[in-house]
Design an enzyme around this catalytic site. Structure first.
Site, mmCIF file in Angstrom:
data_model
loop_
_atom_site.group_PDB
_atom_site.id
_atom_site.type_symbol
_atom_site.label_atom_id
_atom_site.label_comp_id
_atom_site.label_asym_id
_atom_site.label_seq_id
_atom_site.Cartn_x
_atom_site.Cartn_y
_atom_site.Cartn_z
ATOM 1 N N MET A 44 -28.938 -28.896 -7.509
ATOM 2 C CA MET A 44 -28.357 -27.806 -6.712
ATOM 3 C C MET A 44 -28.644 -26.529 -7.488
ATOM 4 O O MET A 44 -27.758 -25.937 -8.118
ATOM 5 C CB MET A 44 -26.858 -28.047 -6.518
ATOM 6 C CG MET A 44 -26.564 -29.170 -5.533
ATOM 7 S SD MET A 44 -24.892 -29.816 -5.675
ATOM 8 C CE MET A 44 -25.141 -31.017 -6.988
ATOM 9 N N HIS A 46 -29.632 -34.877 -8.594
ATOM 10 C CA HIS A 46 -29.422 -34.014 -7.421
ATOM 11 C C HIS A 46 -29.419 -32.569 -7.908
ATOM 12 O O HIS A 46 -28.447 -32.119 -8.512
ATOM 13 C CB HIS A 46 -28.083 -34.411 -6.771
ATOM 14 C CG HIS A 46 -27.682 -33.538 -5.623
ATOM 15 N ND1 HIS A 46 -26.422 -33.579 -5.067
ATOM 16 C CD2 HIS A 46 -28.377 -32.599 -4.914
ATOM 17 C CE1 HIS A 46 -26.351 -32.707 -4.074
ATOM 18 N NE2 HIS A 46 -27.511 -32.090 -3.971
ATOM 19 N N ASP A 67 -23.867 -37.855 0.722
ATOM 20 C CA ASP A 67 -23.209 -37.326 -0.478
ATOM 21 C C ASP A 67 -22.034 -36.439 -0.094
ATOM 22 O O ASP A 67 -22.224 -35.368 0.477
ATOM 23 C CB ASP A 67 -24.234 -36.526 -1.293
ATOM 24 C CG ASP A 67 -23.683 -36.046 -2.636
ATOM 25 O OD1 ASP A 67 -22.561 -36.440 -3.002
ATOM 26 O OD2 ASP A 67 -24.393 -35.279 -3.315
ATOM 27 N N MET A 72 -25.778 -28.324 -11.245
ATOM 28 C CA MET A 72 -25.345 -27.085 -10.562
ATOM 29 C C MET A 72 -25.581 -25.895 -11.477
ATOM 30 O O MET A 72 -25.322 -25.974 -12.682
ATOM 31 C CB MET A 72 -23.857 -27.186 -10.229
ATOM 32 C CG MET A 72 -23.499 -28.407 -9.403
ATOM 33 S SD MET A 72 -21.802 -28.322 -8.843
ATOM 34 C CE MET A 72 -21.630 -29.940 -8.085
ATOM 35 N N ASP A 88 -25.256 -34.642 -10.811
ATOM 36 C CA ASP A 88 -25.165 -33.401 -10.032
ATOM 37 C C ASP A 88 -25.441 -32.182 -10.909
ATOM 38 O O ASP A 88 -24.611 -31.788 -11.721
ATOM 39 C CB ASP A 88 -23.763 -33.273 -9.419
ATOM 40 C CG ASP A 88 -23.582 -34.171 -8.205
ATOM 41 O OD1 ASP A 88 -24.445 -34.123 -7.305
ATOM 42 O OD2 ASP A 88 -22.586 -34.917 -8.175
ATOM 43 N N HIS A 135 -25.478 -40.997 -10.115
ATOM 44 C CA HIS A 135 -25.751 -39.723 -9.420
ATOM 45 C C HIS A 135 -25.382 -38.572 -10.360
ATOM 46 O O HIS A 135 -24.255 -38.472 -10.836
ATOM 47 C CB HIS A 135 -24.938 -39.670 -8.130
ATOM 48 C CG HIS A 135 -25.267 -38.511 -7.253
ATOM 49 N ND1 HIS A 135 -26.394 -38.468 -6.461
ATOM 50 C CD2 HIS A 135 -24.626 -37.331 -7.049
ATOM 51 C CE1 HIS A 135 -26.416 -37.321 -5.791
ATOM 52 N NE2 HIS A 135 -25.355 -36.598 -6.142
ATOM 53 N N MET A 185 -25.870 -33.971 2.931
ATOM 54 C CA MET A 185 -24.593 -33.559 2.359
ATOM 55 C C MET A 185 -23.534 -33.665 3.447
ATOM 56 O O MET A 185 -23.708 -33.130 4.547
ATOM 57 C CB MET A 185 -24.651 -32.104 1.868
ATOM 58 C CG MET A 185 -25.548 -31.835 0.682
ATOM 59 S SD MET A 185 -25.204 -32.822 -0.786
ATOM 60 C CE MET A 185 -23.507 -32.373 -1.143
ATOM 61 N N SER A 236 -21.038 -40.602 -8.646
ATOM 62 C CA SER A 236 -21.369 -39.275 -9.173
ATOM 63 C C SER A 236 -20.528 -39.006 -10.410
ATOM 64 O O SER A 236 -19.294 -38.989 -10.344
ATOM 65 C CB SER A 236 -21.067 -38.207 -8.124
ATOM 66 O OG SER A 236 -21.003 -36.948 -8.774
HETATM 67 C C1 DX5 Z 1 -21.088 -32.138 -4.459
HETATM 68 C C2 DX5 Z 1 -21.878 -33.209 -5.176
HETATM 69 C C3 DX5 Z 1 -21.384 -34.587 -4.926
HETATM 70 C C4 DX5 Z 1 -19.990 -34.851 -5.409
HETATM 71 C C5 DX5 Z 1 -19.420 -35.924 -4.556
HETATM 72 O O1 DX5 Z 1 -21.777 -30.943 -4.555
HETATM 73 O O2 DX5 Z 1 -23.230 -33.162 -4.785
HETATM 74 O O3 DX5 Z 1 -22.282 -35.524 -5.473
HETATM 75 O O4 DX5 Z 1 -19.908 -35.252 -6.731
HETATM 76 O O5 DX5 Z 1 -18.092 -36.109 -4.923
HETATM 77 P P1 DX5 Z 1 -17.075 -36.884 -4.000
HETATM 78 O O6 DX5 Z 1 -17.578 -38.268 -3.821
HETATM 79 O O7 DX5 Z 1 -15.801 -36.811 -4.763
HETATM 80 O O8 DX5 Z 1 -17.000 -36.132 -2.694
HETATM 81 ZN ZN ZN Z 2 -24.556 -34.811 -5.402
#
Ligand code: DX5
Ligand code: ZN
Length: 226
Positions: free
Chosen positions: A71, A69, A182, A39, A37, A35, A140, A10
């Site tokens: 969110m 991903h 994840d 947000m 992310d 990956h 998650m 990620s």
């Molecule tokens: C959290 C993200 C993850 C995050 C994981 O909301 O969706 O993808 O980056 O990070 P680590 O591997 O550090 O837990």
């Molecule tokens: Zn993620």
């Protein structure tokens, strides 16, 4: 039947001032997927990047699939934008979409693989009527919003449960569905996570926070196969 192991670093834990370079380096270090992310400071408290950044980074990822991903809430308007920006797979949180089946169709019609993401407290019955529209289920193992959190142990029985559903679906239909996990995945816990049924592993801080990314990815892959 388990799919070949995929390690998806990620970039939430990469250096945001040099994302293109970090993606090239992590792909050279053995990353299978990137990956990404997304947000929105609404569905989750944090704010990251959108389709324009995805499009700019895509050429740096080479053959590695962009695992987007989302969110975000609402979801639908961003789907065609990320598809155009080079996403290979788009996953979203079902409770963030008014019409889950429609969002899945949007993703697939845009030419991407589709995934549903379940938070630690989101029940697996969200999968009940859509398994045939899914390429991936993502569980998650932290609450979404931040990298570097600890793995929530109740994800393990949940992974076993979803593994059972995916295997039954494959027996009935011949279709394969990946099971991604994840949050908080590290070299020292990936073996039990894999044994519980995951085949696709997001690792942010574990990879980007280590000094030797190639060694960490190799360690993750090896432990996942053990
Ligand atoms: C959290 C993200 C993850 C995050 C994981 O909301 O969706 O993808 O980056 O990070 P680590 O591997 O550090 O837990
Ligand atoms: Zn993620």
């Amino acid at each position: 039947m388990r799919q070949p192991t995929v390690i998806a670093p990620s970039i939430l834990s990469a250096n945001f001032a040099r994302l293109g370079d970090d993606i090239e380096r992590v792909v050279a270090a053995g990353a299978d997927w990137i990956h990404f992310d997304v947000m929105d400071h609404h569905y989750v408290p944090n704010l990251t990047f959108g389709p324009m950044i995805c499009e700019a980074l895509k050429p740096h990822a080479g053959q590695a699939l962009m695992d987007v991903h989302l969110m975000v809430e609402p979801v639908d308007a961003l789907v065609p934008m990320f598809a155009k920006a080079g996403a290979g797979l788009i996953s979203f949180h079902p409770e963030a979409s008014r019409h889950v089946d429609r969002t899945l169709a949007l993703i697939r019609d845009a030419g991407c693989q589709a995934g549903l993401v379940l938070n630690p407290a989101t029940p697996v019955h969200w999968l009940d009527h859509v398994m045939d529209k899914l390429d991936l289920v993502m569980l998650m193992s932290v609450n979404p919003g931040f990298g570097g959190q600890s793995f929530i142990a109740s994800t393990l029985p949940k992974l076993r449960q979803v593994r059972g559903r995916i295997d039954a679906h494959q027996r009935d239909t011949g279709r394969t569905v990946r099971l991604e996990v994840d949050g908080g995945v590290k070299p020292d816990n990936i073996a039990v996570i894999a044994q519980a049924g995951a085949d696709t592993f997001v690792a942010g801080s574990a990879v980007f926070g280590s000094t030797d990314w190639a060694a960490t990815i190799a360690k993750l892959r090896q432990a996942a196969l053990a």
